[in-house]
Enzyme design. Structure first.
Site, PDB file in Angstrom:
ATOM      1  N   ASP A  38      34.256  30.407  39.162  1.00 33.19           N
ATOM      2  CA  ASP A  38      33.689  31.647  38.981  1.00 33.19           C
ATOM      3  C   ASP A  38      32.604  31.538  38.404  1.00 33.19           C
ATOM      4  O   ASP A  38      31.427  32.379  38.875  1.00 33.19           O
ATOM      5  CB  ASP A  38      34.807  32.787  38.411  1.00 33.19           C
ATOM      6  CG  ASP A  38      35.353  32.266  36.951  1.00 33.19           C
ATOM      7  OD1 ASP A  38      35.358  30.873  36.879  1.00 33.19           O
ATOM      8  OD2 ASP A  38      35.807  32.874  36.280  1.00 33.19           O
ATOM      9  N   SER A  69      47.643  47.013  17.423  1.00 29.62           N
ATOM     10  CA  SER A  69      48.418  46.223  18.452  1.00 29.62           C
ATOM     11  C   SER A  69      49.874  45.984  17.732  1.00 29.62           C
ATOM     12  O   SER A  69      50.069  45.321  16.864  1.00 29.62           O
ATOM     13  CB  SER A  69      47.571  45.011  18.540  1.00 29.62           C
ATOM     14  OG  SER A  69      48.608  44.173  19.693  1.00 29.62           O
ATOM     15  N   GLY A 126      47.724  31.653  30.303  1.00 30.48           N
ATOM     16  CA  GLY A 126      47.028  31.454  31.427  1.00 30.48           C
ATOM     17  C   GLY A 126      47.096  32.470  32.424  1.00 30.48           C
ATOM     18  O   GLY A 126      46.555  32.159  33.627  1.00 30.48           O
ATOM     19  N   ASP A 174      38.977  37.149  36.090  1.00 26.10           N
ATOM     20  CA  ASP A 174      39.920  37.643  35.533  1.00 26.10           C
ATOM     21  C   ASP A 174      39.941  39.204  35.469  1.00 26.10           C
ATOM     22  O   ASP A 174      40.880  40.066  35.929  1.00 26.10           O
ATOM     23  CB  ASP A 174      40.313  37.281  34.166  1.00 26.10           C
ATOM     24  CG  ASP A 174      40.693  35.647  34.279  1.00 26.10           C
ATOM     25  OD1 ASP A 174      40.790  35.353  35.065  1.00 26.10           O
ATOM     26  OD2 ASP A 174      40.459  34.998  33.046  1.00 26.10           O
TER      27      ASP A 174
END
Length: 385
Positions: A38, A69, A126, A174
């Site tokens: 990419d 979070s 990943g 992504d």
């Protein structure tokens, strides 16, 4: 999802003392093939997965952003949106606050806001938990500010946050997968033009399952291994006189072998051959279906292991054990140095392949991996409110 939308809304209210304006979701991704291509202006073929990050949010009247979070070592953080600068936020909060900063960097004013984050995308596996978080926040802020930005524009904001706030030199794959994905499809993305199109990837209809093997070896894109690979690619492109490695083909590899040192040549060879594998995978999906992808997945892993040198013993064992148990193909996926492998199996063989992988890890004395199937899912959007 760790929390349902209703549970997340209640948690937001308990935390901030008011109801959220809505809840937004963005998926993680599996990269079917096309690794480290990419940022070389190349081709990738990821798909959004049925594991997501949820963000409950409500605007504020001031310019303060407060974020909480529930994940891992998360906790709370806050920042004045008028005072954020590149690199000024560290840790996990750099991802959501970095996206809000990126809106301002492009001249899009957004309000202060309260955010509550939850996710079932494994961190460090990943599967791009970072992009899922960035894209959930970007989609939310786009709606609350009525900014009207497109999916590709939001993907660029996510990349900018990750590059300049987090300090990870990643490409745009992504974020694009998380925003542009559709159920039953992969996203074929040209990372130079940013043109994309959906490619059919209906695994269930073809009697197939894609298993993720999370080795539990955590990786970080902001550490040196990823950055050094990118630097090698840039050196190779300069030495070969091209803008990016995207501009080289197999026919150029003989000259590259004469021109480059051995390590740089191998880095270049991976990118050139991986781009070719992506194009071949798109053709196979359209002409023969996903069962034909096995050999390309295997070749991709060998290239990442030997030429790009981003695998690790746990990933190699996962791939070898899956193939030995009858998988059609397997490869590591993601940036490397840990994370996950994927293996394409006939659905009837999924249990035996999973058992073989678990047995191999036990015999090697490795931490037990997490195995779970994933399906191509829809991209980011508002889910409630």
């Amino acid at each position: 999802m760790t929390l349902s939308a209703a549970e997340l809304s209640a948690a937001f209210t308990a935390r901030f003392g008011r109801e959220p304006a809505g809840i937004w979701s963005a998926p993680g991704r599996v990269n079917l093939i096309g690794e480290h291509t990419d940022y070389n202006d190349g081709f990738v073929l990821p798909f959004a997965i049925n594991r997501s990050t949820l963000v409950a949010a409500a605007p504020r009247r001031d310019r303060t952003a407060r974020v909480y979070s529930s994940l891992g070592d998360g906790g709370s953080a806050s920042a004045d949106l008028n005072g954020i600068s590149a690199g000024s936020i560290t840790g996990w909060a750099a991802y959501p606050l970095g996206v809000l900063w990126a809106f301002g960097e492009r001249g899009t004013r957004i309000p202060g806001m309260d955010l509550y984050i939850d996710s079932d995308v494994p961190v460090g596996a990943g599967l791009s938990s970072s992009a899922a978080l960035e894209c959930a926040v970007a989609t939310m802020a786009n709606d609350l500010a009525d900014a009207g930005l497109t999916g590709p524009e939001l993907a660029e904001l996510g990349r900018r946050a990750e590059n300049r706030m987090v300090g990870a030199p990643t490409g745009i794959m992504d974020q694009s997968a998380s925003l542009l994905g559709e159920e039953g499809h992969a996203v074929f993305l040209d990372c130079r033009s940013l043109e994309s199109r959906l490619v059919p990837l209906d695994l269930a209809a073809n009697g197939l399952t894609l298993l993720v093997i999370d080795t539990r070896v955590s990786h970080e894109h902001s550490t040196g291994g990823y950055a050094s690979r990118r630097a090698s690619c840039e050196r190779g492109a300069r030495a070969m006189g091209v803008p990016a490695l995207r501009d080289l083909t197999d026919a150029d590899l003989a000259e590259a072998a004469r021109t480059l040192d051995d390590e740089t040549f191998r880095r270049v060879r991976h990118v050139v051959t991986e781009n070719a594998r992506v194009l071949a995978a798109v053709d196979l999906l359209q002409e023969q279906g996903p069962a034909a992808l096995g050999p390309l997945l295997n070749a991709s892993h060998a290239s990442m292991r030997d030429d790009f040198e981003i695998s690790c013993p746990e990933l190699d064992l996962a791939v070898e054990a899956a193939r030995g148990a009858g998988a059609l193909g397997a490869r590591m996926t993601g940036g490397g140095f840990g994370g996950s492998a994927i293996t394409l199996v006939k659905t009837d063989d999924a249990a035996s392949v999973a058992g073989a992988v678990l047995g191999a890890f036990t015999a090697a004395g490795y931490t037990e991996p997490a195995l779970f199937p994933v399906l191509p899912a829809s991209g980011a959007g508002r889910v409630e409110g």
